[in-house]
Write a protein that holds these residues in place. Structure first.
Motif, PDB file in Angstrom:
ATOM      1  N   ASP A  36      -0.112   5.918  -2.089  1.00  0.00           N
ATOM      2  CA  ASP A  36      -0.275   6.532  -0.761  1.00  0.00           C
ATOM      3  C   ASP A  36      -1.095   5.620   0.147  1.00  0.00           C
ATOM      4  O   ASP A  36      -0.739   5.393   1.306  1.00  0.00           O
ATOM      5  N   THR A  37      -2.185   5.104  -0.387  1.00  0.00           N
ATOM      6  CA  THR A  37      -3.059   4.213   0.382  1.00  0.00           C
ATOM      7  C   THR A  37      -2.314   2.938   0.763  1.00  0.00           C
ATOM      8  O   THR A  37      -2.380   2.482   1.913  1.00  0.00           O
ATOM      9  N   ALA A  38      -1.590   2.378  -0.184  1.00  0.00           N
ATOM     10  CA  ALA A  38      -0.877   1.128   0.075  1.00  0.00           C
ATOM     11  C   ALA A  38       0.231   1.303   1.115  1.00  0.00           C
ATOM     12  O   ALA A  38       0.442   0.435   1.961  1.00  0.00           O
ATOM     13  N   LEU A  39       0.947   2.423   1.053  1.00  0.00           N
ATOM     14  CA  LEU A  39       2.095   2.643   1.935  1.00  0.00           C
ATOM     15  C   LEU A  39       1.726   3.234   3.298  1.00  0.00           C
ATOM     16  O   LEU A  39       2.575   3.308   4.189  1.00  0.00           O
ATOM     17  N   LYS A  40       0.479   3.618   3.460  1.00  0.00           N
ATOM     18  CA  LYS A  40       0.047   4.242   4.713  1.00  0.00           C
ATOM     19  C   LYS A  40       0.352   3.394   5.953  1.00  0.00           C
ATOM     20  O   LYS A  40       0.765   3.934   6.981  1.00  0.00           O
ATOM     21  N   PRO A  41       0.190   2.056   5.906  1.00  0.00           N
ATOM     22  CA  PRO A  41       0.473   1.258   7.110  1.00  0.00           C
ATOM     23  C   PRO A  41       1.911   1.384   7.628  1.00  0.00           C
ATOM     24  O   PRO A  41       2.155   1.160   8.818  1.00  0.00           O
ATOM     25  N   VAL A  42       2.863   1.746   6.764  1.00  0.00           N
ATOM     26  CA  VAL A  42       4.242   1.918   7.241  1.00  0.00           C
ATOM     27  C   VAL A  42       4.569   3.396   7.458  1.00  0.00           C
ATOM     28  O   VAL A  42       5.708   3.744   7.767  1.00  0.00           O
ATOM     29  N   PHE A  49       8.451   7.535  -0.069  1.00  0.00           N
ATOM     30  CA  PHE A  49       9.048   6.255  -0.460  1.00  0.00           C
ATOM     31  C   PHE A  49      10.087   6.480  -1.551  1.00  0.00           C
ATOM     32  O   PHE A  49      11.218   5.984  -1.460  1.00  0.00           O
ATOM     33  N   SER A  50       9.725   7.237  -2.590  1.00  0.00           N
ATOM     34  CA  SER A  50      10.663   7.503  -3.688  1.00  0.00           C
ATOM     35  C   SER A  50      11.893   8.249  -3.194  1.00  0.00           C
ATOM     36  O   SER A  50      13.019   7.936  -3.590  1.00  0.00           O
ATOM     37  N   ALA A 116      10.347  -2.418   5.145  1.00  0.00           N
ATOM     38  CA  ALA A 116       8.945  -2.831   5.333  1.00  0.00           C
ATOM     39  C   ALA A 116       8.072  -2.346   4.180  1.00  0.00           C
ATOM     40  O   ALA A 116       7.075  -2.984   3.837  1.00  0.00           O
ATOM     41  N   ALA A 117       8.441  -1.228   3.564  1.00  0.00           N
ATOM     42  CA  ALA A 117       7.654  -0.660   2.471  1.00  0.00           C
ATOM     43  C   ALA A 117       7.876  -1.363   1.144  1.00  0.00           C
ATOM     44  O   ALA A 117       6.980  -1.398   0.301  1.00  0.00           O
ATOM     45  N   VAL A 118       9.051  -1.931   0.942  1.00  0.00           N
ATOM     46  CA  VAL A 118       9.380  -2.526  -0.363  1.00  0.00           C
ATOM     47  C   VAL A 118       8.394  -3.620  -0.780  1.00  0.00           C
ATOM     48  O   VAL A 118       7.902  -3.598  -1.915  1.00  0.00           O
ATOM     49  N   PRO A 119       8.046  -4.583   0.077  1.00  0.00           N
ATOM     50  CA  PRO A 119       7.073  -5.595  -0.369  1.00  0.00           C
ATOM     51  C   PRO A 119       5.705  -4.996  -0.711  1.00  0.00           C
ATOM     52  O   PRO A 119       5.026  -5.464  -1.624  1.00  0.00           O
ATOM     53  N   ILE A 120       5.314  -3.953  -0.018  1.00  0.00           N
ATOM     54  CA  ILE A 120       4.051  -3.266  -0.318  1.00  0.00           C
ATOM     55  C   ILE A 120       4.145  -2.609  -1.694  1.00  0.00           C
ATOM     56  O   ILE A 120       3.229  -2.720  -2.513  1.00  0.00           O
ATOM     57  N   TRP A 121       5.270  -1.948  -1.945  1.00  0.00           N
ATOM     58  CA  TRP A 121       5.479  -1.325  -3.252  1.00  0.00           C
ATOM     59  C   TRP A 121       5.476  -2.384  -4.355  1.00  0.00           C
ATOM     60  O   TRP A 121       4.846  -2.203  -5.391  1.00  0.00           O
ATOM     61  N   GLU A 122       6.177  -3.497  -4.119  1.00  0.00           N
ATOM     62  CA  GLU A 122       6.263  -4.561  -5.137  1.00  0.00           C
ATOM     63  C   GLU A 122       4.875  -5.093  -5.491  1.00  0.00           C
ATOM     64  O   GLU A 122       4.546  -5.259  -6.673  1.00  0.00           O
ATOM     65  N   LYS A 123       4.065  -5.356  -4.469  1.00  0.00           N
ATOM     66  CA  LYS A 123       2.711  -5.875  -4.697  1.00  0.00           C
ATOM     67  C   LYS A 123       1.853  -4.856  -5.447  1.00  0.00           C
ATOM     68  O   LYS A 123       1.192  -5.185  -6.433  1.00  0.00           O
TER      69      LYS A 123
END
Length: 148
Positions: A36-42, A49-50, A116-123
């Motif tokens: 949630d924290t990681a994906l918040k910027p998008v 996301f899921s 835009a979320a995929v690279p955040i999820w990958e990291k």
């Protein structure tokens, strides 16, 4: 007056230390917060996301298979779709083969957000996997799939 039933504290400790359900719930909450924290910027939660990723298919899926994939009932899925539809990220249309059913798809804007979320999820996912011992992530996936 009846005597209250007392559960020994040792039972509490046993459940705390061995309950698979408790440990899975705790891990799920911790992972959910992290994503949630990681994906918040998008502008997404981990659940959104899921859900959006489950719609990323060549053909728009009906609600039933999406609900089954996400292990939720259709009422819960409908509620989860509403904010994504309001934001213009998901389209819900009548199924031409069965007017009672609905087909779900990502809009162009929804695809852009998901991209835009995929690279955040990958990291974030790589960071989580790095915390597990060698082969632990694959073993954990297999174990969780066996329970699902």
């Amino acid at each position: 007056m009846s005597n209250p039933i007392e559960i020994p504290f040792s039972t509490t400790l046993l459940v705390r230390d061995t309950c698979l359900c408790l440990h899975v719930q705790r891990a799920a909450r911790a992972l959910a917060r992290r994503f949630d924290t990681a994906l918040k910027p998008v502008g997404l939660t981990n659940g959104q996301f899921s859900l959006m990723m489950s719609l990323n298919r060549p053909e728009p899926p009906p609600m039933g298979p999406v609900a089954a994939l996400l292990a939720m009932d259709q009422t819960t899925l409908t509620a989860a779709l509403k904010p994504l539809e309001r934001r213009g990220w998901v389209s819900i249309i009548p199924n031409p083969k069965d007017r009672r059913g609905r087909l779900l798809s990502l809009t162009a804007e929804g695809k852009a957000v998901l991209a835009a979320a995929v690279p955040i999820w990958e990291k974030t996912h790589a960071e989580v996997e790095a915390k597990l011992p060698d082969g632990g992530a694959n073993m954990l996936r297999l174990d969780l799939m066996a329970l699902a």
